[in-house]
Every structure is written in C-alpha cells, then in structure tokens.
Write an enzyme that holds these catalytic residues in place. Structure first.
Site, PDB file in Angstrom:
ATOM      1  N   GLU A 244      -4.094   0.472  -8.851  1.00 36.69           N
ATOM      2  CA  GLU A 244      -3.026   1.435  -9.146  1.00 36.69           C
ATOM      3  C   GLU A 244      -1.827   0.646  -9.666  1.00 36.69           C
ATOM      4  OE1 GLU A 244      -3.195   5.260  -6.205  1.00 36.69           O
ATOM      5  OE2 GLU A 244      -2.707   3.388  -5.230  1.00 36.69           O
TER       6      GLU A 244
ATOM      7  N   SER B 180       0.826  -1.207   0.000  1.00 33.05           N
ATOM      8  CA  SER B 180       0.000   0.000   0.000  1.00 33.05           C
ATOM      9  C   SER B 180       0.858   1.252   0.000  1.00 33.05           C
ATOM     10  CB  SER B 180      -0.853   0.053   1.264  1.00 33.05           C
ATOM     11  OG  SER B 180      -1.651  -1.069   1.379  1.00 33.05           O
TER      12      SER B 180
ATOM     13  N   HIS C 259      -1.345  -2.491  -7.228  1.00 34.89           N
ATOM     14  CA  HIS C 259      -1.975  -2.170  -5.942  1.00 34.89           C
ATOM     15  C   HIS C 259      -3.496  -2.260  -6.049  1.00 34.89           C
ATOM     16  CE1 HIS C 259      -3.045   0.895  -2.658  1.00 34.89           C
ATOM     17  NE2 HIS C 259      -2.847  -0.280  -2.118  1.00 34.89           N
TER      18      HIS C 259
ATOM     19  N   ASN D   8      -4.033   6.125  -1.247  1.00 33.03           N
ATOM     20  CA  ASN D   8      -3.738   6.151   0.194  1.00 33.03           C
ATOM     21  C   ASN D   8      -3.066   7.442   0.645  1.00 33.03           C
ATOM     22  OD1 ASN D   8      -4.912   3.737   0.848  1.00 33.03           O
ATOM     23  ND2 ASN D   8      -3.103   2.565   0.269  1.00 33.03           N
TER      24      ASN D   8
END
Ligand code: NAD
Length: 293
Positions: free
Chosen positions: A154, A121, A142, A192
């Site tokens: 991602e 992450s 991701h 994130n």
C-alpha cells in the site's frame, strides 16, 4: 528533485524490516540494516539467510543470487551508516513515540533529497511526516507480511508528499516486483482497516465463548475460504501489532465499534505475542501448534 534510488536504509530488523531488506537486496539494491543492537541485526540477518535458503530450495532464486543478496546487506549499528541512503524505510515497532525519536535522530544525518518512508500499519503518515524535516519527501510504503511472499504494497501519501516522492516510491515498489494499491491517509489504510476488525471480532467470539480457538479458525478457513484462520493470522501478525492497530482505529476514528477485545489486551500483557514469542492463541513450542484456550 527526482532521486535515483540506489542505496536503501532499513530501520528495524524484526519480521518486517528483515523481509524488506531481503526483497530489496534480491532486487539488486544495497541495503544498510539497522536496529537497536547488533544482536537484533544479527537475528534479522539469520532470518533473511533462512528465507533466502528456502527460496533457493524452491527453485525461486539461484544459489548465486542468494549469496549476492546477502553480500548487499550491511549491518548498521549506528544510524550514521544510513547517511548515504537514497531511501530509508522505517520498520521499527508500531509505537509513535519510538518512530518520532528515530526520525529526529535520523533526519540530520540524511542527504537533503533522501526519501523517508515508514512501514507503519496504522499511524497517520501526515502526522509522522510533520515530525520530520522533510514532509514533502515522506511517504508510507506499507508492506504485507511475509514480505518476500506477499505481492501487495500500500502506498500512502501524506498531505505534503510531493509527486516526485510518490513517483520515485512507485518505481521502487515496481522494481522489487510488488503491486501497488494507493490508499488515502486514514487510520490503518485499507487492508488493516478491513482485516483487523475481523481479527478483533474473532477474538471477541473466543472471549464470549461462542467458539474455541480451533473451531473459530476452522470455521473461517472452511466457511469463508480463508487460507488461514483469523486467530492463526493474529499470531502471525503479532498480537502487540494487532492491538496497536485496533487502538489507532479506535482513537483515530472515534468509533466504539473498533474497541480492542479485552482478551487481546490480556494476551499482550502476558507477553504472549504470537509466533514471534512462541505463544499466542497457539503454543508453538512443540512440533505442532497447540491452542492456548
Ligand atoms: N507484523 C505485520 O504483519 C506487519 C505488517 C505490515 C507492517 N507492519 C509494521 O512494521 C513495523 C515493524 O513490525 P514487525 O512486525 O517487524 O515488528 P517486530 O517486533 O518483529 O520488529 C520490530 C523491530 O524494531 C526494533 N526497534 C525497536 N525500537 C527501535 C529503535 N528505536 N530503532 C531501531 N529499531 C528499533 C526492535 O528491536 C525489533 O527488532 C511496525 O510499524 C508494524 O506496524 C507489521
């Protein structure tokens, strides 16, 4: 060298790894699912089974597709069982030392052309890639949680990632029916980088007594039109994962605005990691979640 991806290895059969194995198997890939013990792998398989059954109930897949998908996933107690994989997706705990150790054990077993991806992450793809024998065949793929439901992936290139690796990964993501957003390799990438400071701020809002768990979640659901409140979302992601992402942002960007809230640290120290341990900002042991503060 362009590799045709047929066989996939997934390392870590927790909430993300099992979701990744699930979507790969439904898309027709053979999957070897690995973890530190057979117990963990079995609990991942049980999770996949339950989620596939839910998809059948909702009419999203047929019963036949469910049993075929399950049959495509084989438990891999030994990393050796990943040696045939064309693509390995590492999705073990968000801890750089653990991931590096996995790569050092795995790489000598892999085919030279195999692509190695991480579902991290937040950890630098370039730095993880540099710890392997194949930085040019290393990439960040991701996924979002829960993997079978969330559409975005991602895709993050490290400094050395070759175009072939990037293109093969793009094709793979399209084949499992997800949409790509390409992010540069900076701490926590895009989703994130934006989401976790908001969650951390919600925890500060709780810590400073501005609102209760329920009022903060209600405020963001009804006031910002979010489908779930930030504390509910934190429990869903896992508080240990939230804390490691904040630490990566704090250290990686050297900016105090990313300091993890002490209350988040306390919950993690207590082992109250959210849904996966049945307790976080809510207690999930009863029929309905009850706020823990
Ligand atoms: N939770 C999220 O919302 C989310 C979203 C996107 C990406 N991620 C990333 O996915 C990865 C996994 O997160 P998760 O939420 O599935 O965590 P999790 O705690 O549910 O699962 C982690 C799994 O890794 C296994 N593991 C630990 N050490 C291992 C080793 N040496 N070899 C093999 N397996 C090992 C554990 O036994 C566990 O089953 C992390 O890198 C995390 O940052 C998480």
């Amino acid at each position: 060298m362009v590799v045709e991806i047929k066989k996939i290895g997934v390392i870590g059969s927790g909430q993300m790894g099992s979701g990744i194995a699930h979507v790969c198997a439904v898309a027709g890939y053979d999957v070897a699912l690995s973890d530190i013990s057979m117990d963990r792998i079995e609990s991942g398989l049980a999770n996949i089974n339950g989620n596939l059954a839910r998809q059948v109930q909702k009419g999203q897949i047929s019963e036949e597709a469910r049993s075929q998908a399950l049959a495509r996933i084989s438990p891999a107690v030994d990393l050796d069982m990943l040696s045939e994989a064309d693509l390995v997706i590492e999705s073990a705990v968000e801890n750089e030392q653990v991931k590096r150790k996995i790569f050092s054990q795995l790489c000598p077993l892999l085919k030279p052309e195999a692509i190695l991806a991480t579902n991290t992450s937040s950890i630098s793809i370039t730095r993880l890639a540099a710890s392997t024998d194949r930085p040019e065949r290393f990439i960040g793929i991701h996924f979002m949680n829960p993997v079978p439901i969330m559409e975005l992936v991602e895709l993050v290139r490290g400094i050395a990632t070759e175009d072939e690796t990037f293109e093969a990964s793009k094709d793979f993501v399209a084949k499992i029916g997800k949409t790509i957003a390409v992010a540069e390799d900076f701490p926590a990438f895009m989703v994130n980088r934006i989401l976790l400071p908001m969650i951390n701020e919600a925890i500060y809002t709780l810590y400073e007594g501005v609102g209760s768990v329920e009022s903060i979640d209600t405020a963001m659901k009804l006031g910002a039109n979010h489908p779930m409140g930030p504390l509910q979302l934190a429990d869903f992601i896992g508080l240990d994962t939230c804390l490691s992402i904040m630490q990566v942002l704090y250290e990686g960007l050297a900016d105090s605005k990313y300091r993890p809230c002490p209350l988040l640290v306390k919950y993690v120290e207590a082992g109250w990691l959210g849904r996966k341990t049945q307790r976080g900002f809510y207690d999930y042991r009863g029929d309905t979640p009850v706020p823990t503060r």
